[in-house]
Motif scaffolding. Structure first.
Motif, mmCIF file in Angstrom:
data_model
loop_
_atom_site.group_PDB
_atom_site.id
_atom_site.type_symbol
_atom_site.label_atom_id
_atom_site.label_comp_id
_atom_site.label_asym_id
_atom_site.label_seq_id
_atom_site.Cartn_x
_atom_site.Cartn_y
_atom_site.Cartn_z
ATOM 1 N N MET A 181 4.139 16.967 -3.526
ATOM 2 C CA MET A 181 3.849 16.053 -2.409
ATOM 3 C C MET A 181 3.796 16.764 -1.061
ATOM 4 S SD MET A 181 7.545 14.034 -2.255
ATOM 5 C CE MET A 181 7.162 12.895 -0.948
ATOM 6 N N GLU A 220 4.576 10.068 6.948
ATOM 7 C CA GLU A 220 4.289 8.713 6.490
ATOM 8 C C GLU A 220 3.191 8.712 5.431
ATOM 9 O OE1 GLU A 220 3.157 7.355 10.460
ATOM 10 O OE2 GLU A 220 1.099 7.105 9.731
ATOM 11 N N SER A 221 3.085 7.601 4.724
ATOM 12 C CA SER A 221 2.134 7.476 3.625
ATOM 13 C C SER A 221 1.785 6.014 3.437
ATOM 14 C CB SER A 221 2.764 8.017 2.334
ATOM 15 O OG SER A 221 1.935 7.779 1.211
ATOM 16 N N ASN A 223 0.581 5.278 0.166
ATOM 17 C CA ASN A 223 0.548 5.126 -1.293
ATOM 18 C C ASN A 223 1.604 5.973 -2.019
ATOM 19 O OD1 ASN A 223 -0.423 7.702 -1.050
ATOM 20 N ND2 ASN A 223 -2.447 7.277 -1.909
ATOM 21 N N ARG A 225 1.733 8.963 -2.488
ATOM 22 C CA ARG A 225 1.167 10.156 -3.125
ATOM 23 C C ARG A 225 0.693 11.166 -2.087
ATOM 24 N NH1 ARG A 225 -0.668 11.764 -8.043
ATOM 25 N NH2 ARG A 225 -2.605 12.959 -8.122
ATOM 26 N N TYR A 226 0.129 10.660 -1.006
ATOM 27 C CA TYR A 226 -0.424 11.514 0.047
ATOM 28 C C TYR A 226 0.332 11.249 1.343
ATOM 29 C CZ TYR A 226 -4.297 11.597 -3.319
ATOM 30 O OH TYR A 226 -5.054 11.717 -4.450
ATOM 31 N N TRP A 227 0.636 12.302 2.082
ATOM 32 C CA TRP A 227 1.522 12.224 3.242
ATOM 33 C C TRP A 227 0.895 12.861 4.469
ATOM 34 C CZ3 TRP A 227 5.819 9.308 2.752
ATOM 35 C CH2 TRP A 227 6.149 8.940 1.446
ATOM 36 N N GLY A 228 1.201 12.314 5.642
ATOM 37 C CA GLY A 228 0.640 12.874 6.869
ATOM 38 C C GLY A 228 1.349 12.361 8.101
ATOM 39 N N ASN A 229 0.688 12.549 9.249
ATOM 40 C CA ASN A 229 1.263 12.235 10.564
ATOM 41 C C ASN A 229 2.679 12.798 10.696
ATOM 42 O OD1 ASN A 229 1.247 11.269 13.179
ATOM 43 N ND2 ASN A 229 1.920 9.222 12.614
ATOM 44 N N LYS B 199 -12.391 12.039 -4.231
ATOM 45 C CA LYS B 199 -11.313 12.504 -3.356
ATOM 46 C C LYS B 199 -11.823 13.503 -2.326
ATOM 47 C CE LYS B 199 -7.296 11.827 -6.273
ATOM 48 N NZ LYS B 199 -7.913 11.212 -7.454
ATOM 49 N N GLU B 220 -5.468 17.215 -1.637
ATOM 50 C CA GLU B 220 -6.442 16.132 -1.749
ATOM 51 C C GLU B 220 -5.976 14.905 -0.973
ATOM 52 O OE1 GLU B 220 -6.102 15.959 -6.068
ATOM 53 O OE2 GLU B 220 -5.186 13.979 -5.885
ATOM 54 N N SER B 221 -6.907 13.996 -0.744
ATOM 55 C CA SER B 221 -6.630 12.801 0.050
ATOM 56 C C SER B 221 -7.599 11.712 -0.357
ATOM 57 C CB SER B 221 -6.815 13.121 1.537
ATOM 58 O OG SER B 221 -6.709 11.956 2.334
ATOM 59 N N ASP B 222 -7.215 10.457 -0.078
ATOM 60 C CA ASP B 222 -8.185 9.387 -0.264
ATOM 61 C C ASP B 222 -8.630 8.781 1.064
ATOM 62 O OD1 ASP B 222 -5.861 8.082 0.339
ATOM 63 O OD2 ASP B 222 -5.737 6.962 -1.532
ATOM 64 N N ASN B 223 -8.030 9.241 2.168
ATOM 65 C CA ASN B 223 -8.385 8.629 3.455
ATOM 66 C C ASN B 223 -8.485 9.627 4.608
ATOM 67 O OD1 ASN B 223 -5.752 9.285 3.976
ATOM 68 N ND2 ASN B 223 -5.027 7.182 4.247
ATOM 69 N N ARG B 225 -6.334 11.112 6.125
ATOM 70 C CA ARG B 225 -5.179 11.069 7.017
ATOM 71 C C ARG B 225 -3.909 11.572 6.337
ATOM 72 N NH1 ARG B 225 -3.719 8.745 11.791
ATOM 73 N NH2 ARG B 225 -1.645 7.835 11.942
ATOM 74 N N TYR B 226 -3.775 11.259 5.064
ATOM 75 C CA TYR B 226 -2.589 11.643 4.304
ATOM 76 C C TYR B 226 -3.016 12.560 3.157
ATOM 77 C CZ TYR B 226 -0.807 7.478 6.708
ATOM 78 O OH TYR B 226 -0.459 6.540 7.648
ATOM 79 N N TRP B 227 -2.234 13.599 2.894
ATOM 80 C CA TRP B 227 -2.618 14.657 1.959
ATOM 81 C C TRP B 227 -1.525 14.928 0.944
ATOM 82 C CZ3 TRP B 227 -7.554 16.331 2.164
ATOM 83 C CH2 TRP B 227 -8.284 15.929 3.297
#
Lengths: 354, 354
Positions: A181, A220-221, A223, A225-229, B199, B220-223, B225-227
Motif C-alpha cells: 500500500m 487518505e484513500s 477505497n 487500496r490506493y493512498w494519497g494527499n 488503471k 497504479e491508481s483508479d483516479n 489522486r490515490y496510488w
C-alpha cells in the motif's frame, strides 16, 4: 501515570511458541496486532525465528525464496571484517548504516485468550512471506476493524526496501492480500477505524534519506487500496524522549476530545517508549495535543533486558470504558500488557497553542 | 547510436531567464517537462535561483516561508567547520550524508517555441512553492497529457523530506494542485499517457534508507489522486553505467514493441546518462528489454561543464514518427535537445531472458 502491568507479564515469550520447523528456533514473539473476535482477544504475533546453530562464530541470515517457497540460509563468519554484526538484528557492510540481511525472519501467528491474560498460540502461521517484497520477512502488524472486516497493515522487508503490506480477513483463517500500500521506506502504518468526512485515513512513517527524519505523516484513500494527499503530521522533539524516531502504534480510537493515538518513539540511545497524541475528530491531519512525557517506558526487567533491550513497542490496544489495555512487545523478545486509565492519558496531554 | 544535438544547444541558459525578483540570480534553467500545446512546444523549465551575493565567504540558503509567502535567506560562513559545502547544491552538517538546506530554490516557468529550437521564456513563474512541503522548492516536472488535461508530477522539497507533488492544467495558465501523491522519499515520477486495462500507472523512484537503493518502482491508481499496489520494477547494475542511482525520465510512450521509457541513471562518479527500457504494453510492471549502453551521455562542453557537470537528465521527450526529440537538462545548468532514431533506440535494447 498509573500503569498496571499484568502479573502474568511477560504474557508470551519465545519459549511459548514452537518454531514453524524443527531446524529453526524462535527468538522473538512480540509487537502483536490486537483484535477482539468471537468473544476472544486475538494477538497477531510477530514471531521471529532464526536457523539453529551450534557454532557461535557463524552468523546466519534466513531468506525466503519466492521461487521455491523455502527458506535459504546465508552464512557469515562473525570475524569477517567486511561486515558489521554489532546490531544483533541486522548484518551490515562495514561502515554502512543500511543493512544487507536480517539475522531472523518474522511472520505472523495468532494467540487467543478469553481473559486477555492467558493466551494459547496457534500451531500454524496465519501469514508467512509470499512475495519477492517479503524475502526478509513481515513485521509489526496492526489490525483495524471496519464493519465485519479486519484490515492488517504490516512491514514487508526485502533487499529492495521496507514497504507496507496490506491484507484483510473476516475470520482469522482466510486472508486476502492487497499488495504493497505504501512504497519504501515506510512502516508503522495504522488505519483509522471509520471513514472521516467520506475518506479513509492512515498514519504512516516514511524514513527519508536525503533530508528529513523518521516522523509521522497522514494519507487518505477512498477505497483502502490506493493512498494519497500525504501530509506531514508530527515530528521529533530534540529535548524530549521522542528525539530519535517515532511512529504510530495502536490503531487510533475515538474519544470525545479527539482521535487518541498511542505512538512509540525512541531517543538517540534507542530507548523506545510509548506516548499519546490527540488528533482532531473531523480533520485527523490536525494535531491537538501531545504528551510531553511517555505514558509507558521500559522499567521492569522483561522490558529492559532481551534480544534488543529497553524497548516497549505497542502495535495494538483495546479500550473498554476508562481502561486502555496496551498490548506491547518488550525488548524485541516477548509480549506484555499494561492497563492505563483513559482519563489519565487524556489529562496528561499538553494542548498545542493555536 | 546516432545523436543529432541541435546546433542551437544549449537552447536556454541562465542568461536567457530574468530572475523572478532583482535581488536573486538565475543559476539553472534545466530538467524541463515537455508538452505540445496550441501548435507550440512547451518547456516547463525548472528555474533555480539564489540570492545575489558579493561575498564569497558567505553561503546563502533561500527558504520559502508559507506563512508570509516570501523567501527567507539563511546565511552560513563558508569556513564554518560545522557544515559541509562540498556539494555546490546542498548544505550538510559535517559528516552527514543528508542535507539541511539547498543553495538555490527552484520553481517552474514556461518557455514556448514554434520550431522546437528557439524558445521564448514567460516573464512569470507558472508554479512557485506554496506549501510547507515545498519550502526548499519544486523540481524536475514531468508532463503527461490525458484527454485535454496536462498532468504535472514534480518533486516537493522541504526539511521533512522530498516527496512528489501533482498538479494539472488545461491551458498552462490555471493550475490545479492535487497534493502530495507519493510520500518521501520519492521523485522521478512519470505518468503513463493512458489507462492500461482500466488503471492508471506511474513509474516512481523511492530512496529507502534502512536497506535498498534508489531504483524504479511502479504503482497504479483508479483516479490519479490515490496510488497503491507498489511493485519493484528495475534496479541498478553494478557493472554498468547505471550502477549508482536511476529513475524514470520522460513520460513513457507507446511503440509496437512496448512502452518505451527513457530513464536517467548515474554511476558512482555521479555521471548522469540516459538509457531506455521497454515495458509490456498490457502489463507495464513487466520489463521486456533494456539498453546495456547509454543512448545519450555527457560528451560536449555544455554537458560536461556547469554548476554540476557531467549530467544529461531528461524530464520529457517528443516522438514524431521515427524521430525522438529528447529535451534534457545539462550540467544542472541549461537546456538542450537531441534527436535520436526510434528504430535505433529499439534496436539497441537487449531483451531479458524469460
Amino acid at each position: 501515570m498509573n500503569v498496571y502491568r499484568y502479573d502474568e507479564n511477560p504474557l508470551l515469550t519465545p519459549a511459548d511458541v514452537k518454531p514453524h520447523r524443527p531446524d529453526y528456533e524462535v527468538i522473538g514473539v512480540f509487537n502483536a496486532g490486537v483484535a477482539e473476535f468471537n468473544g476472544e482477544i486475538i494477538l497477531l504475533l510477530r514471531v521471529a525465528e532464526r536457523p539453529r546453530s551450534n557454532d557461535p562464530t557463524i552468523v546466519k541470515a534466513p531468506v525466503f525464496n519466492p521461487i521455491t517457497g523455502d527458506l535459504d540460509v546465508v552464512s557469515f563468519h562473525r570475524e569477517d571484517i567486511k561486515y558489521d554484526f554489532s546490531d544483533p538484528r541486522t548484518i551490515r557492510l562495514a561502515g554502512q548504516d543500511s543493512f544487507i540481511y536480517l539475522t531472523s525472519l518474522s511472520y505472523f501467528r495468532i494467540a487467543r485468550s478469553k481473559d486477555g491474560h492467558h493466551f494459547t498460540v496457534d500451531n500454524q502461521p496465519l501469514l508467512f512471506p509470499t512475495t519477492s517484497l517479503e524475502t526478509f520477512g513481515i513485521e509489526d502488524p496492526r489490525i483495524t476493524k471496519i464493519d465485519d472486516t479486519y484490515f492488517i497493515s504490516f512491514s514487508e522487508v526485502s533487499p529492495v526496501g521496507v514497504g507496507t503490506g496490506f491484507a484483510s480477513t473476516k475470520d482469522f483463517i482466510h486472508v486476502d492480500h492487497h499488495g504493497m500500500m505504501l512504497a519504501p521506506e515506510n512502516k508503522d502504518v495504522v488505519l483509522f477505524p471509520e471513514k472521516i468526512n467520506g475518506k479513509y485515513y492512515v498514519l504512516h512513517r516514511p524514513v527519508p534519506k536525503s533530508t528529513g527524519a523518521p516522523e509521522i505523516w497522514i494519507a487518505e484513500s477512498d477505497n483502502l487500496r490506493y493512498w494519497g494527499n500525504h501530509r506531514y503530521l508530527m515530528g521529533l522533539r530534540s529535548d524530549h524522549w521522542d528525539s530519535g524516531r517515532l511512529g504510530a502504534g495502536a490503531a487510533p480510537f475515538r474519544t470525545e476530545q479527539g482521535w487518541l493515538e498511542l505512538y512509540h518513539a525512541a531517543d538517540e540511545n534507542q530507548r523506545y517508549c510509548m506516548g499519546a497524541v490527540l488528533l482532531d475528530l473531523e480533520d485527523p491531519s490536525k494535531v491537538l495535543a501531545r504528551t510531553n512525557q511517555p505514558i509507558l517506558a521500559p522499567e521492569v526487567d522483561y522490558e529492559t533486558d532481551g534480544f534488543f533491550g529497553n524497548v516497549v513497542f505497542s502495535c495494538g490496544a483495546l479500550q473498554d470504558g476508562d481502561t486502555v489495555k496496551i498490548y506491547y512487545g518488550v525488548a524485541d523478545t516477548s509480549m506484555a500488557c499494561a492497563e492505563l486509565s483513559l482519563q489519565e492519558i487524556l489529562a496528561s496531554l499538553t494542548y498545542l497553542e493555536d
